[in-house]
Design a protein around this motif. Structure first.
Motif, PDB file in Angstrom:
ATOM      1  N   GLY A  75       0.925  -8.627   2.997  1.00 32.43           N
ATOM      2  CA  GLY A  75       0.429  -7.489   3.770  1.00 32.43           C
ATOM      3  C   GLY A  75      -0.341  -6.501   2.923  1.00 32.43           C
ATOM      4  N   GLY A  76       0.173  -6.203   1.729  1.00 29.89           N
ATOM      5  CA  GLY A  76      -0.500  -5.252   0.853  1.00 29.89           C
ATOM      6  C   GLY A  76      -1.791  -5.781   0.276  1.00 29.89           C
ATOM      7  N   SER A  77      -1.800  -7.054  -0.118  1.00 32.99           N
ATOM      8  CA  SER A  77      -3.005  -7.623  -0.721  1.00 32.99           C
ATOM      9  C   SER A  77      -4.117  -7.799   0.315  1.00 32.99           C
ATOM     10  CB  SER A  77      -2.685  -8.975  -1.376  1.00 32.99           C
ATOM     11  OG  SER A  77      -2.311  -9.939  -0.399  1.00 32.99           O
ATOM     12  N   ARG A  78      -3.746  -8.127   1.544  1.00 31.66           N
ATOM     13  CA  ARG A  78      -4.748  -8.396   2.576  1.00 31.66           C
ATOM     14  C   ARG A  78      -5.286  -7.117   3.202  1.00 31.66           C
ATOM     15  NH1 ARG A  78      -8.724 -11.657   4.065  1.00 31.66           N
ATOM     16  NH2 ARG A  78      -8.957 -11.872   6.321  1.00 31.66           N
ATOM     17  N   PHE A  79      -4.420  -6.164   3.519  1.00 31.76           N
ATOM     18  CA  PHE A  79      -4.835  -4.996   4.297  1.00 31.76           C
ATOM     19  C   PHE A  79      -4.543  -3.658   3.628  1.00 31.76           C
ATOM     20  CE2 PHE A  79      -3.946  -8.364   7.479  1.00 31.76           C
ATOM     21  CZ  PHE A  79      -5.247  -8.500   7.959  1.00 31.76           C
ATOM     22  N   GLY A  80      -4.260  -3.677   2.351  1.00 28.30           N
ATOM     23  CA  GLY A  80      -4.035  -2.423   1.651  1.00 28.30           C
ATOM     24  C   GLY A  80      -2.774  -1.722   2.128  1.00 28.30           C
ATOM     25  N   TYR A  81      -2.904  -0.439   2.413  1.00 26.84           N
ATOM     26  CA  TYR A  81      -1.726   0.371   2.776  1.00 26.84           C
ATOM     27  C   TYR A  81      -1.481   0.430   4.287  1.00 26.84           C
ATOM     28  CZ  TYR A  81      -2.839   2.030  -1.934  1.00 26.84           C
ATOM     29  OH  TYR A  81      -3.136   2.095  -3.270  1.00 26.84           O
ATOM     30  N   VAL A 201       8.281   2.260 -12.164  1.00 27.83           N
ATOM     31  CA  VAL A 201       7.430   2.083 -13.346  1.00 27.83           C
ATOM     32  C   VAL A 201       6.162   1.313 -12.976  1.00 27.83           C
ATOM     33  CG1 VAL A 201       7.270   1.061 -15.652  1.00 27.83           C
ATOM     34  CG2 VAL A 201       9.399   2.163 -14.919  1.00 27.83           C
ATOM     35  N   GLN A 202       6.294   0.250 -12.182  1.00 29.17           N
ATOM     36  CA  GLN A 202       5.126  -0.552 -11.811  1.00 29.17           C
ATOM     37  C   GLN A 202       4.126   0.254 -10.983  1.00 29.17           C
ATOM     38  OE1 GLN A 202       6.049  -4.971 -10.849  1.00 29.17           O
ATOM     39  NE2 GLN A 202       7.981  -3.905 -10.511  1.00 29.17           N
ATOM     40  N   ILE A 203       4.625   1.069 -10.064  1.00 29.01           N
ATOM     41  CA  ILE A 203       3.727   1.874  -9.237  1.00 29.01           C
ATOM     42  C   ILE A 203       3.044   2.948 -10.089  1.00 29.01           C
ATOM     43  CG2 ILE A 203       3.690   3.589  -7.382  1.00 29.01           C
ATOM     44  CD1 ILE A 203       5.676   1.863  -5.895  1.00 29.01           C
ATOM     45  N   ALA A 204       3.789   3.497 -11.060  1.00 28.01           N
ATOM     46  CA  ALA A 204       3.171   4.463 -11.974  1.00 28.01           C
ATOM     47  C   ALA A 204       2.037   3.808 -12.755  1.00 28.01           C
ATOM     48  CB  ALA A 204       4.223   5.020 -12.929  1.00 28.01           C
ATOM     49  N   TRP A 210      -2.561   7.962  -3.347  1.00 30.14           N
ATOM     50  CA  TRP A 210      -1.433   8.514  -2.591  1.00 30.14           C
ATOM     51  C   TRP A 210      -1.848   9.048  -1.225  1.00 30.14           C
ATOM     52  CZ3 TRP A 210       3.116   6.976  -3.769  1.00 30.14           C
ATOM     53  CH2 TRP A 210       3.411   6.629  -5.089  1.00 30.14           C
ATOM     54  N   GLY A 211      -3.106   9.491  -1.110  1.00 31.24           N
ATOM     55  CA  GLY A 211      -3.599   9.894   0.208  1.00 31.24           C
ATOM     56  C   GLY A 211      -3.604   8.722   1.171  1.00 31.24           C
ATOM     57  N   ALA A 212      -4.053   7.560   0.674  1.00 33.68           N
ATOM     58  CA  ALA A 212      -4.067   6.348   1.500  1.00 33.68           C
ATOM     59  C   ALA A 212      -2.651   5.870   1.804  1.00 33.68           C
ATOM     60  CB  ALA A 212      -4.855   5.251   0.789  1.00 33.68           C
ATOM     61  N   VAL A 213      -1.738   6.079   0.866  1.00 27.46           N
ATOM     62  CA  VAL A 213      -0.333   5.712   1.086  1.00 27.46           C
ATOM     63  C   VAL A 213       0.230   6.511   2.260  1.00 27.46           C
ATOM     64  CG1 VAL A 213       1.997   5.815   0.136  1.00 27.46           C
ATOM     65  CG2 VAL A 213       0.114   4.983  -1.277  1.00 27.46           C
ATOM     66  N   ILE A 214      -0.004   7.821   2.259  1.00 24.83           N
ATOM     67  CA  ILE A 214       0.502   8.683   3.338  1.00 24.83           C
ATOM     68  C   ILE A 214      -0.119   8.282   4.673  1.00 24.83           C
ATOM     69  CG2 ILE A 214       0.540  11.048   4.221  1.00 24.83           C
ATOM     70  CD1 ILE A 214       0.676  11.968   1.259  1.00 24.83           C
ATOM     71  N   ARG A 215      -1.432   8.002   4.672  1.00 21.08           N
ATOM     72  CA  ARG A 215      -2.108   7.586   5.914  1.00 21.08           C
ATOM     73  C   ARG A 215      -1.600   6.231   6.399  1.00 21.08           C
ATOM     74  NH1 ARG A 215      -6.430   9.794   2.991  1.00 21.08           N
ATOM     75  NH2 ARG A 215      -7.146   7.719   2.316  1.00 21.08           N
ATOM     76  N   SER A 289       7.369  -0.103  -1.663  1.00 16.45           N
ATOM     77  CA  SER A 289       6.875  -0.178  -3.045  1.00 16.45           C
ATOM     78  C   SER A 289       6.209  -1.519  -3.324  1.00 16.45           C
ATOM     79  CB  SER A 289       8.030   0.040  -4.027  1.00 16.45           C
ATOM     80  OG  SER A 289       8.555   1.338  -3.908  1.00 16.45           O
ATOM     81  N   ILE A 290       6.801  -2.604  -2.802  1.00 20.34           N
ATOM     82  CA  ILE A 290       6.198  -3.934  -2.980  1.00 20.34           C
ATOM     83  C   ILE A 290       4.817  -3.963  -2.332  1.00 20.34           C
ATOM     84  CG2 ILE A 290       6.445  -6.404  -2.505  1.00 20.34           C
ATOM     85  CD1 ILE A 290       9.485  -5.950  -2.382  1.00 20.34           C
ATOM     86  N   LEU A 291       4.731  -3.419  -1.110  1.00 17.56           N
ATOM     87  CA  LEU A 291       3.459  -3.402  -0.396  1.00 17.56           C
ATOM     88  C   LEU A 291       2.448  -2.500  -1.101  1.00 17.56           C
ATOM     89  CD1 LEU A 291       3.170  -3.479   3.427  1.00 17.56           C
ATOM     90  CD2 LEU A 291       1.596  -2.065   2.128  1.00 17.56           C
ATOM     91  N   ILE A 292       2.903  -1.330  -1.558  1.00 16.91           N
ATOM     92  CA  ILE A 292       2.011  -0.400  -2.268  1.00 16.91           C
ATOM     93  C   ILE A 292       1.497  -1.015  -3.559  1.00 16.91           C
ATOM     94  CG2 ILE A 292       1.955   1.793  -3.536  1.00 16.91           C
ATOM     95  CD1 ILE A 292       3.954   2.871  -1.401  1.00 16.91           C
ATOM     96  N   LEU A 293       2.386  -1.688  -4.291  1.00 19.86           N
ATOM     97  CA  LEU A 293       1.986  -2.341  -5.534  1.00 19.86           C
ATOM     98  C   LEU A 293       0.919  -3.403  -5.269  1.00 19.86           C
ATOM     99  CD1 LEU A 293       2.532  -2.665  -8.605  1.00 19.86           C
ATOM    100  CD2 LEU A 293       4.255  -4.385  -8.006  1.00 19.86           C
ATOM    101  N   ALA A 294       1.124  -4.198  -4.210  1.00 13.20           N
ATOM    102  CA  ALA A 294       0.144  -5.231  -3.862  1.00 13.20           C
ATOM    103  C   ALA A 294      -1.189  -4.612  -3.452  1.00 13.20           C
ATOM    104  CB  ALA A 294       0.693  -6.112  -2.737  1.00 13.20           C
ATOM    105  N   ALA A 295      -1.123  -3.494  -2.717  1.00 16.50           N
ATOM    106  CA  ALA A 295      -2.352  -2.828  -2.270  1.00 16.50           C
ATOM    107  C   ALA A 295      -3.114  -2.208  -3.442  1.00 16.50           C
ATOM    108  CB  ALA A 295      -2.012  -1.753  -1.237  1.00 16.50           C
TER     109      ALA A 295
END
Length: 455
Positions: A75-81, A201-204, A210-215, A289-295
């Motif tokens: 999901g994260g790699s294909r469509f981002g956040y 740590v990985q997300i850092a 982070w704006g896209a994460v919230i959206r 976090s898994i999805l965010i990391l992939a995105a």
């Protein structure tokens, strides 16, 4: 081992029927640890709440097991956040269903498996038991594959050897059971803490937008109108709500000695619901976090075709420019697999004892379940390699989807029944919300099964 028969003495039947159950309550769920953790009767509310912390985190393990990783990565790699909102919705569904498990356990003293046995005919109880056992074997299958992949990523261990080594976890589980249930809860909490730290740590390192994460947590019609996005959304929801967690939670809540008065039971329901809700928010954080990391890594770099765990691990280092990231990824996956084996063991014991009142020594029960997961995994790995295990992981999620209605529907019906629950039955608004969740989950899972069957 012993096997207690279903029929009751004739004099006991009227009392059972008067309570709304076909049979009177039998042996306690997880009898060796039932009511072993004391709840303070006096003092501050926070002290009482602390006594209830634990079962929710064991339940949360099932919502971040290796079976969830592939859908979040894809999901994260294909469509981002964009699909973060789907993770949020599926988590709200889980919170509602788990709250009903707590209510059933505290109000009736029965876990969900026992409630089915006491409400339905022996033939129906056996039918539901077989289905639940198949689902637990499917859960164990995903955990075996996830743990073996983690051992391969971290140590270069062949998948076949890693699969065999997963059988050794039975000794860890048995040792902790002998020390007390709080040891099991502490073990799970430590591993959950390691998983969370690894992803922080990985997300850092990934430095997401982070704006896209919230959206991403805001609903969008694109999820419905885009067929590919809808399909991945179904996968995320289908991999989140799992039947064995419903049996598990309704059993382990009863490890608390909360008292028998109406007020004490209401407090127990409240504290236990808060425990599971907070723990499931942690599960949401990990899945997100898994999805965010992939995105932030794959989607950002234009790698929208990452769908397998091994692919993700191989690409993280070059994309993030750090050799630490894949190491942390492997450690988190290993902890997720080890954690899930603990909860699968307990769920298997609850299901067998609850549905058919049949008791085995824990190590015998564990080795049978793990053997049923290891044998097909080794065969598929030897014949088809890594690609075969990935397909087997998908199959395990489909099996869980098939079993889901047989756990959700009885749970909602029991908790809405005043005769069975008394004054602690679910309020109408909660029952209505639960039915909406149940119908949505069942439809989405059937859609997922249909899509997989049609290729």
């Amino acid at each position: 081992m012993k096997n207690n028969e279903f029929p009751l003495a004739e004099s006991a039947l009227p009392a059972a029927k008067a309570s709304g159950w076909r049979l009177q309550q039998g042996a306690k769920s997880l009898e060796e640890v039932n009511g072993t953790i004391a709840v303070p009767q006096q003092g501050k509310n926070w002290r009482k709440f602390l006594a209830f912390i634990g079962p929710g985190y064991l339940v949360a393990v099932g919502y971040m097991d290796p079976g969830n990783w592939a859908t979040s990565i894809a999901g994260g790699s294909r469509f981002g956040y964009t699909l973060l909102v789907v993770a949020l919705i599926s988590n709200i569904m889980a919170i509602l269903l788990q709250s009903l498990c707590t209510r059933l356990a505290v109000a009736t003293g029965r876990d969900l498996a026992q409630a089915c046995r006491d409400a339905y005919s022996p033939a129906m109880a056996w039918f539901l038991w077989i289905g639940a056992e198949i689902a637990i074997c499917a859960t164990d299958l995903a955990e075996v594959i996830g743990t073996a992949i983690a051992l391969n990523l971290l140590f270069g261990m062949p998948l076949e050897l890693g699969v065999l080594l997963t059988a050794l976890d039975v000794f860890v589980v048995l040792y902790m059971q002998s020390k007390g249930f709080r040891w099991i809860e502490a073990y799970v909490l430590v591993l959950l803490g390691i998983i969370a730290l690894c992803f922080i740590v990985q997300i850092a390192l990934a430095d997401p937008d982070w704006g896209a994460v919230i959206r991403g947590f805001a609903p969008t019609t694109q999820i419905i109108t885009n067929p590919e996005m809808l399909y991945l959304s179904l996968g995320i929801i289908g991999a989140t709500v799992m039947p064995h967690n419903l049996y598990l939670h309704s059993g382990i809540v009863q490890t608390r000695k909360y008292g028998g008065t109406s007020q004490e039971k209401r407090e127990a329901i409240s504290y236990s619901t808060w425990d599971s809700s907070i723990a499931l928010m942690l599960a949401l954080a990990v899945n997100a976090s898994i999805l965010i990391l992939a995105a932030a890594t794959f989607h950002k770099a234009g790698r929208i075709d990452v769908v397998e765990i091994e692919q993700a691990e191989a690409l993280i280092a070059p994309l993030l420019g750090s050799t630490l990231a894949p190491l942390l990824f492997g450690v988190a996956l290993l902890c997720a697999g080890l954690n899930s084996t603990v909860t699968a063991t307990l769920a298997g014991q609850i299901v067998m004892e609850g549905f058919i009142n049949f008791r085995l020594r824990p190590w015998v029960r564990r080795m049978i379940t793990r053997g049923l997961a290891i044998v097909p995994t080794i065969i598929v790995t030897l014949i088809y390699g890594n690609k075969g295990t990935a397909n087997l992981l998908i199959l395990s999620q489909v099996v869980l989807s098939l079993q889901l209605p047989f756990a959700i529907v009885p749970l909602i019906m029991f908790t809405a029944d005043r005769k069975k629950m008394g004054a602690l039955r679910s309020p109408l608004w909660l029952t209505a919300c639960a039915w909406v969740v149940a119908v949505a989950v069942i439809i989405l899972n059937l859609k997922l099964i249909y899509d997989v069957a049609m290729g």
